[in-house]
Enzyme design. Sequence first.
Site, PDB file in Angstrom:
ATOM      1  N   GLY A   1       2.080 -50.259  10.402  1.00 23.10           N
ATOM      2  CA  GLY A   1       1.500 -50.553  11.696  1.00 23.10           C
ATOM      3  C   GLY A   1       0.095 -49.981  11.783  1.00 23.10           C
ATOM      4  N   CYS A   2      -0.775 -50.634  12.557  1.00 19.90           N
ATOM      5  CA  CYS A   2      -2.181 -50.217  12.609  1.00 19.90           C
ATOM      6  C   CYS A   2      -2.350 -48.845  13.256  1.00 19.90           C
ATOM      7  CB  CYS A   2      -3.022 -51.263  13.333  1.00 19.90           C
ATOM      8  SG  CYS A   2      -2.419 -51.718  14.983  1.00 19.90           S
ATOM      9  N   ASN A   3      -1.679 -48.607  14.394  1.00 20.78           N
ATOM     10  CA  ASN A   3      -1.747 -47.292  15.017  1.00 20.78           C
ATOM     11  C   ASN A   3      -1.147 -46.221  14.109  1.00 20.78           C
ATOM     12  OD1 ASN A   3      -2.765 -48.252  17.615  1.00 20.78           O
ATOM     13  ND2 ASN A   3      -0.737 -49.095  17.932  1.00 20.78           N
ATOM     14  N   VAL A   4      -0.096 -46.599  13.415  1.00 26.71           N
ATOM     15  CA  VAL A   4       0.570 -45.676  12.496  1.00 26.71           C
ATOM     16  C   VAL A   4      -0.389 -45.213  11.412  1.00 26.71           C
ATOM     17  CG1 VAL A   4       2.475 -45.406  10.871  1.00 26.71           C
ATOM     18  CG2 VAL A   4       2.773 -46.804  12.920  1.00 26.71           C
TER      19      VAL A   4
END
Length: 348
Positions: A150-153
């Site tokens: 995931g991008c935020n991850v």
Amino acid sequence: MTVSIAVAGASGYAGGEVLRLLADHPGVEVTTVTAHSNAGQRLIDVQPHLRSLDYLTFAETTPEVLAGHDAVVLALPHGASGAVAASLPDSTLVLDCGADHRLTSEADWERFYGGEYHGAWTYGLPELLHADGTRHREHLSGARRIAVPGCNVTAVTLGLAPGIRSEVIEPADLTAALAVGPSGAGRALKTMLLGSELMGSASPYAVGGTHRHIPEILQNLRVAGAAHPSISFTPVLVPMSRGILATITARLEPGADASSVRSAWESAYSSEPFVHVLPEGHFPKTADVVGANTALIGLAVDEDAGRVVVVVALDNLVKGTAGAAVQSLNLALGLPEDLGLPRNGVAP
């Protein structure tokens, strides 16, 4: 040998960004693109910026269409990749840009996503530090099923893992506040993503520990050596089309100071082509990484609060999604890791 690739879900933002990167990749050829409602249309009628791929027309997303390629990139909504992937041969390299194969815990999947659990694949974050000092890229060589993070991850993991691994920050009471562009939510029409709702406003969402990326972040921090990590994670939609600026804080371990903090992050990323720690007193902006597969990190120690402050900037569609997919694809195929990936952003 040229690798033939199909991109499923190529009409969306993530799929379009995968295509933009692959169009300039010297080792691959995009031979098939698929979509749902756009099936039958020319690619450039939906993704008009991809002029070099004007020979492609969207097909239906079916196992028959995707079969026969050396690699398949799935840029489908969460919950849609599992069944498609299960129908593809084991010999095909499949990269899932959705969440269907990221989580190792079925209980976490049920709590944050729901629906059928399809199991965990090899995780596509090459720079992820392990507690023993190795990097996750070693697991990507020769892999045939890869879950793109995931991008935020990615932003939070890259920001915290060196401190966890070096034991200069405490793994509990972590905080992360992220300013994010709405392209991370996909291209589907949603009221909260309309220009009239976004312009001139900043809007928090998934507040209070409900964001789906939380279990994935904690999963990565455990890999880095945290026994019982905890994090308060708050994303905020801001009026920029793409980008993530993550401001992360953590309590200092006893005896840690500004020197040991900087040493931990700089030693972790000194040889990484796509993760750069900025000099003392410098902090990144999202504009610095637009279009690049690069994550920039700024560090500070708030001595009065006894906390480390880590600021991470990345392009959610490149390093946060499509760039991670191509980087992992390169490693899986034994190609140079940085092949076809831009380190330079676009300015102004």
